[in-house]
Design a protein around this motif. Structure first.
Motif, PDB file in Angstrom:
ATOM      1  N   HIS A 158       0.826  -1.194   0.000  1.00 27.70           N
ATOM      2  CA  HIS A 158       0.000   0.000   0.000  1.00 27.70           C
ATOM      3  C   HIS A 158       0.872   1.260   0.000  1.00 27.70           C
ATOM      4  CE1 HIS A 158      -3.290   2.679   0.627  1.00 27.70           C
ATOM      5  NE2 HIS A 158      -2.797   3.115   1.767  1.00 27.70           N
ATOM      6  N   HIS A 160       4.012   1.619  -1.128  1.00 30.10           N
ATOM      7  CA  HIS A 160       4.819   1.845  -2.324  1.00 30.10           C
ATOM      8  C   HIS A 160       4.044   1.769  -3.620  1.00 30.10           C
ATOM      9  CE1 HIS A 160       7.828   0.979   0.770  1.00 30.10           C
ATOM     10  NE2 HIS A 160       8.623   1.734   0.030  1.00 30.10           N
ATOM     11  N   GLY A 162       0.566   2.078  -3.643  1.00 37.25           N
ATOM     12  CA  GLY A 162      -0.782   2.510  -3.305  1.00 37.25           C
ATOM     13  C   GLY A 162      -1.478   3.267  -4.421  1.00 37.25           C
ATOM     14  N   TRP A 163      -0.675   3.847  -5.346  1.00 35.49           N
ATOM     15  CA  TRP A 163      -1.292   4.582  -6.459  1.00 35.49           C
ATOM     16  C   TRP A 163      -2.018   3.649  -7.410  1.00 35.49           C
ATOM     17  CZ3 TRP A 163       1.055   2.859 -10.889  1.00 35.49           C
ATOM     18  CH2 TRP A 163       2.333   2.251 -10.709  1.00 35.49           C
ATOM     19  N   LEU A 164      -1.650   2.348  -7.351  1.00 34.42           N
ATOM     20  CA  LEU A 164      -2.388   1.365  -8.143  1.00 34.42           C
ATOM     21  C   LEU A 164      -3.695   1.055  -7.421  1.00 34.42           C
ATOM     22  CD1 LEU A 164       0.224  -1.375  -9.178  1.00 34.42           C
ATOM     23  CD2 LEU A 164      -1.204  -0.029 -10.718  1.00 34.42           C
ATOM     24  N   GLY A 168      -5.013  -0.037  -3.327  1.00 36.07           N
ATOM     25  CA  GLY A 168      -5.445   1.308  -2.977  1.00 36.07           C
ATOM     26  C   GLY A 168      -6.008   1.479  -1.582  1.00 36.07           C
ATOM     27  N   SER A 264      -9.468  -3.050  -4.719  1.00 34.64           N
ATOM     28  CA  SER A 264      -8.248  -3.302  -3.958  1.00 34.64           C
ATOM     29  C   SER A 264      -8.198  -4.734  -3.428  1.00 34.64           C
ATOM     30  CB  SER A 264      -8.171  -2.331  -2.784  1.00 34.64           C
ATOM     31  OG  SER A 264      -7.088  -2.697  -1.958  1.00 34.64           O
TER      32      SER A 264
END
Lengths: 321, 297
Positions: A158, A160, A162-164, A168, A264
């Motif tokens: 999350h 590193h 988290g932008w995916l 998320g 997610s």
């Protein structure tokens, strides 16, 4: 294996009393009736479930599939199965994404002569034992061992990545990721054993021809053996998918049972099987029917996958026997 | 001896080295796959062993589970419940499964129509084997619980387990019957025995070890199954009194106690898992030994 020949009915007929002949014929009829009953049991199961699902089928129709409310409050009942449908499919697909390469690798390791036959048989046996462990034990292990172990991994993902959208949300423990991992473990044995069987069924001449032409062992495996065994491998994968779709206890204990649709993998989700496991004991009225409707969907899904797998494997068997 | 090599030889040599390296790399990779596949087995066995064995003792098998939060007690009622439910499943599935197998291997070769029937029955049995256990549970729930025929009871659970056991029983009995040499049947029929006499007195006894193995395996699977039981057998914290009431089972006990916040209950769940695992592993290993001896003979 040699197939057994039937005992011809005409044999020794003269020496038998009519009563004995009657009993004999009744016995054959009885076994036939039970055999047909066994085959028809499947249809009967579907019928019982469909029968119970009728009220929900009438009330919600096909909208049940694309609706995401699940509200059992009396008087305001509203049911839709979309989040669970999504959870079922996604958790199974992730499980396969993990299990197929691992299982295929293990099958190659066990079907080629990398190691002597004795340890190879021992490893095959251990892989089979993996299938014998009850799923509720996997669930218990998942709650107390796997989830705590995965939490730091989840936090890292999350932080590193988290932008995916895939990572998320902040990990809470139970969720799609641990459930999929345990599902992967649970489908590995069947996938491995069928892939191994179909690799071993490839005729030795094919391998010798390839090696004789100067191909390396790995060239032979990838260009000759795997293509020749591909239908068995796909059949095994389909059987694994069927298992993953219907696997209940491990998923129920690890996925978090949240009726929400979240992309997610770190968020809790739900599957149809978990929904059934969780809600049947306390369900009343139309909710029972809605659950039966969901069960019907699950049954149709697994049947479809299993029938396809069975057809693929049967064709393979016809080819090599 | 050292001479500069022809460039073509050099490139061949390079390619060979490359191939060898790729070969080793791939070998390492598949070995790693096998290792990773076996890791969960040892991880699960290890944890269940360590956490389950500490609670082990006679109390565990003879006492009732303690009330929430209190320690002590055992899972005697769940043990009896599991045995009862699995026996019920066996009693229902074995006659069905054996006679189906007898038809498949003994009587289905007479003509094309029967061969066709046998093909369909085998297909149905294989697909039935893939039916999720929760669906067997839903079936028993819809047939026996909702309709009020039995309600939540050991009987309903037995029916659900029988559905799960049936494919294993049919398939292993079918295989075991095929292993009996056909000369044995000819001899029996030649002496004037009838079909059912030949089957019951000659063929079935000869195939018995294989059939028993299959039944044991099916029972082991049923013992560990939970999904079919959570809403057919439900659960009970008392000793079982009849087959028509909710009944405790080991697997449902693990499921129920795994998620409660009380330490003693969680320990009981681990101990029950340990017990289940021992039973299942014992059955797997034993059946495997029987099969091996039987096939070799």
């Amino acid at each position: 294996m040699t197939t057994a020949t039937p005992v011809p009915a005409e044999m020794g007929r003269r020496s038998r009393s009519p009563r004995e002949r009657l009993i004999d014929r009744l016995f054959v009829r009885l076994t036939l009736a039970l055999a047909v009953a066994t085959a028809v049991l499947l249809a009967f199961i579907g019928l019982v479930i469909a029968w119970q699902a009728v009220p929900a089928l009438q009330r919600f129709g096909l909208g049940f599939l694309i609706h995401s409310a699940w509200n059992p409050v009396p008087g305001r009942e509203d049911f839709g199965v979309l989040p669970m449908l999504y959870g079922t499919l996604v958790s199974s697909i992730i499980a396969l994404l993990i299990a197929v390469p691992l299982g295929l690798g293990t099958a190659i390791f066990l079907s080629e002569d990398f190691i002597p036959p004795q340890p190879r048989m021992a490893i095959s046996f251990l892989v089979e034992l993996l299938a014998a462990i009850p799923s509720v034990v996997y669930g218990l292990w998942g709650i107390y061992v796997l989830i705590p172990a995965l939490l730091p991994v989840g936090h890292w993902l999350h932080a590193h990545l988290g932008w995916l959208p895939l990572f998320g949300t902040e990990p809470v423990g139970p969720g799609m990721l641990p459930a999929s991992l345990v599902l992967a473990i649970m489908v590995l044995p069947i996938l491995t054993s069928i892939a191994k069987d179909s690799l071993e069924a490839v005729s030795p001449e094919l391998r010798q021809a390839s090696l004789g032409l100067g191909a390396t062992r790995w060239w032979t495996i990838f260009r000759v053996l795997i293509p020749a065994a591909i239908s068995g491998i796909i059949g095994g994968t389909m059987l694994g998918l069927g298992r993953a779709l219907g696997e209940t206890m491990a998923a129920t204990m690890l996925i978090g049972n949240a009726n929400q649709l979240n992309v997610s993998l770190l968020a809790p989700a739900n599957t149809i099987a978990s929904l059934l496991a969780n809600q049947f004991p306390e369900a009343r009225g139309i909710q029972v029917s809605a659950l039966m409707y969901a069960a019907l969907l699950l049954m149709l899904m697994t049947l479809l996958v299993n029938i396809l797998a069975e057809l693929i494997i049967q064709r393979l068997r016809a080819k090599y026997e | 001896m050292m001479m500069t090599e022809h460039p073509q030889v050099q490139s061949l040599r390079k390619r060979l080295r490359f191939r060898t390296m790729v070969g080793w790399l791939m070998t390492g990779l598949v070995a790693l796959c096998a290792l990773l596949t076996l890791t969960p087995l040892f991880a699960v066995l290890g944890f269940v062993l360590v956490r389950g064995i500490s609670r082990f003792g006679l109390d565990l098998l003879t006492k009732l589970p303690p009330p929430p939060g209190l320690s002590g007690g055992g899972f005697g009622n769940a043990l009896i419940g599991t045995v009862l439910v699995v026996l019920l499943g066996t009693v229902i599935s074995v006659p069905f499964g054996m006679l189906t197998a007898v038809y498949l291997s003994e009587f289905s070769n007479a003509d094309d129509r029967q061969k066709e029937i046998a093909r369909w029955v085998r297909f149905g049995v294989n697909v039935l084997a893939g039916v999720p256990s929760i669906i067997a549970g839903v079936f028993a729930y819809g047939l026996l619980v909702v309709t009020g025929i039995f309600g939540y009871s050991a009987m309903a659970a037995g029916v659900a387990l029988a559905v799960l056991m049936l494919p294993t029983v049919v398939r292993t009995a079918d295989e075991a019957l095929k292993l009996v040499p056909r000369e044995v049947r000819w001899a029996s029929v030649g002496l004037g025995a009838s079909n059912y006499y030949t089957i019951f007195r000659v063929v079935l006894p000869a195939a018995l070890p294989g059939i028993v193995t299959g039944v044991i395996l099916a029972m082991a699977r049923a013992m560990g199954d939970t999904a079919a039981l959570i809403f057919t057998a439900l659960f009970s914290t008392f000793w079982p009194r009849s087959l028509f009431e909710p009944i405790a089972t080991l697997s449902v006990l693990v499921y129920n106690f795994a998620t409660v916040p009380y330490r003693p209950q969680q320990e009981l769940a681990w101990a029950a898992s340990f017990f289940l695992l021992m039973l299942v592993l014992l059955a797997s290993v034993a059946s495997r030994l029987v099969i091996r001896r039987y096939v070799q003979r």
